[in-house]
Design a protein around this motif. Structure first.
Motif, PDB file in Angstrom:
ATOM      1  N   PRO A 198       0.833  -1.204   0.000  1.00  9.80           N
ATOM      2  CA  PRO A 198       0.000   0.000   0.000  1.00  9.80           C
ATOM      3  C   PRO A 198       0.868   1.256   0.000  1.00  9.80           C
ATOM      4  O   PRO A 198       1.998   1.229   0.497  1.00  9.80           O
ATOM      5  CB  PRO A 198      -0.782  -0.090   1.311  1.00  9.80           C
ATOM      6  CG  PRO A 198      -0.523  -1.421   1.880  1.00  9.80           C
ATOM      7  CD  PRO A 198       0.650  -2.007   1.180  1.00  9.80           C
ATOM      8  N   LEU A 199       0.336   2.326  -0.545  1.00 14.78           N
ATOM      9  CA  LEU A 199       1.043   3.600  -0.459  1.00 14.78           C
ATOM     10  C   LEU A 199       1.274   3.915   1.017  1.00 14.78           C
ATOM     11  O   LEU A 199       0.387   3.659   1.843  1.00 14.78           O
ATOM     12  CB  LEU A 199       0.218   4.711  -1.112  1.00 14.78           C
ATOM     13  CG  LEU A 199      -0.038   4.566  -2.609  1.00 14.78           C
ATOM     14  CD1 LEU A 199      -1.056   5.602  -3.077  1.00 14.78           C
ATOM     15  CD2 LEU A 199       1.257   4.677  -3.380  1.00 14.78           C
ATOM     16  N   PRO A 200       2.434   4.460   1.368  1.00 13.98           N
ATOM     17  CA  PRO A 200       2.738   4.712   2.787  1.00 13.98           C
ATOM     18  C   PRO A 200       1.659   5.522   3.513  1.00 13.98           C
ATOM     19  O   PRO A 200       1.345   5.240   4.664  1.00 13.98           O
ATOM     20  CB  PRO A 200       4.060   5.474   2.743  1.00 13.98           C
ATOM     21  CG  PRO A 200       4.682   5.089   1.442  1.00 13.98           C
ATOM     22  CD  PRO A 200       3.539   4.830   0.494  1.00 13.98           C
ATOM     23  N   GLU A 201       1.067   6.482   2.827  1.00 11.95           N
ATOM     24  CA  GLU A 201       0.041   7.307   3.470  1.00 11.95           C
ATOM     25  C   GLU A 201      -1.282   6.557   3.676  1.00 11.95           C
ATOM     26  O   GLU A 201      -2.163   7.035   4.396  1.00 11.95           O
ATOM     27  CB  GLU A 201      -0.201   8.601   2.679  1.00 11.95           C
ATOM     28  CG  GLU A 201      -0.741   8.407   1.288  1.00 11.95           C
ATOM     29  CD  GLU A 201       0.329   8.255   0.200  1.00 11.95           C
ATOM     30  OE1 GLU A 201      -0.026   8.441  -0.976  1.00 11.95           O
ATOM     31  OE2 GLU A 201       1.502   7.955   0.501  1.00 11.95           O
ATOM     32  N   ARG A 202      -1.427   5.374   3.066  1.00 12.91           N
ATOM     33  CA  ARG A 202      -2.644   4.573   3.242  1.00 12.91           C
ATOM     34  C   ARG A 202      -2.446   3.420   4.223  1.00 12.91           C
ATOM     35  O   ARG A 202      -3.418   2.802   4.652  1.00 12.91           O
ATOM     36  CB  ARG A 202      -3.129   4.029   1.902  1.00 12.91           C
ATOM     37  CG  ARG A 202      -3.599   5.133   0.969  1.00 12.91           C
ATOM     38  CD  ARG A 202      -4.258   4.552  -0.244  1.00 12.91           C
ATOM     39  NE  ARG A 202      -4.584   5.597  -1.202  1.00 12.91           N
ATOM     40  CZ  ARG A 202      -5.174   5.376  -2.353  1.00 12.91           C
ATOM     41  NH1 ARG A 202      -5.526   4.150  -2.699  1.00 12.91           N
ATOM     42  NH2 ARG A 202      -5.437   6.364  -3.167  1.00 12.91           N
TER      43      ARG A 202
END
Length: 117
Positions: free
Chosen positions: A20-24
């Motif tokens: 997952p994208l780090p911010e997610r």
């Protein structure tokens, strides 16, 4: 050229692996694997197989419509502002455009997906 595409779940070829994208990312270290099986000539409809290992992450569909059929595993999907829904093998559902929520994978989960973009 054939108008049929056959595939076997145990012989999907190389996967596209990512996280997952780090911010997610919310919890754990879920890893995604996906295999694109087919796409329409105008690239608006795609289908394939997706798998995630345990962990929790935000799911944001944007303008994408997605049909999902769970092949194996156990997860929980929670649309923002709604109660969680447990999903497991044999379950199917549609994530409509602008869906936002949380996907919590409890046991490695694999699904068939069809998206319309």
């Amino acid at each position: 050229m054939s108008n049929l595409t056959f595939f076997k779940f145990d012989d999907l070829g190389p996967s596209r692996d990512r996280a997952p994208l780090p911010e997610r990312l919310m919890e754990g270290n879920p890893q995604f694997r996906s295999w694109e099986v087919e796409r329409s000539s105008d690239d608006k409809v795609l289908t394939g197989i997706w798998e995630t290992t345990p962990g929790t992450f935000r799911s944001i569909k944007g303008g994408t419509w997605e049909f999902c059929y769970i092949l194996s595993g156990v997860s929980e999907v929670t649309e923002d502002g709604k109660p969680p829904v447990r999903i497991q093998a044999g379950d199917s559902f549609v994530m409509k455009p602008d869906f936002t929520g949380v996907w919590r994978c409890i046991e490695t989960t694999r699904k068939i997906w069809v998206v319309y973009e």
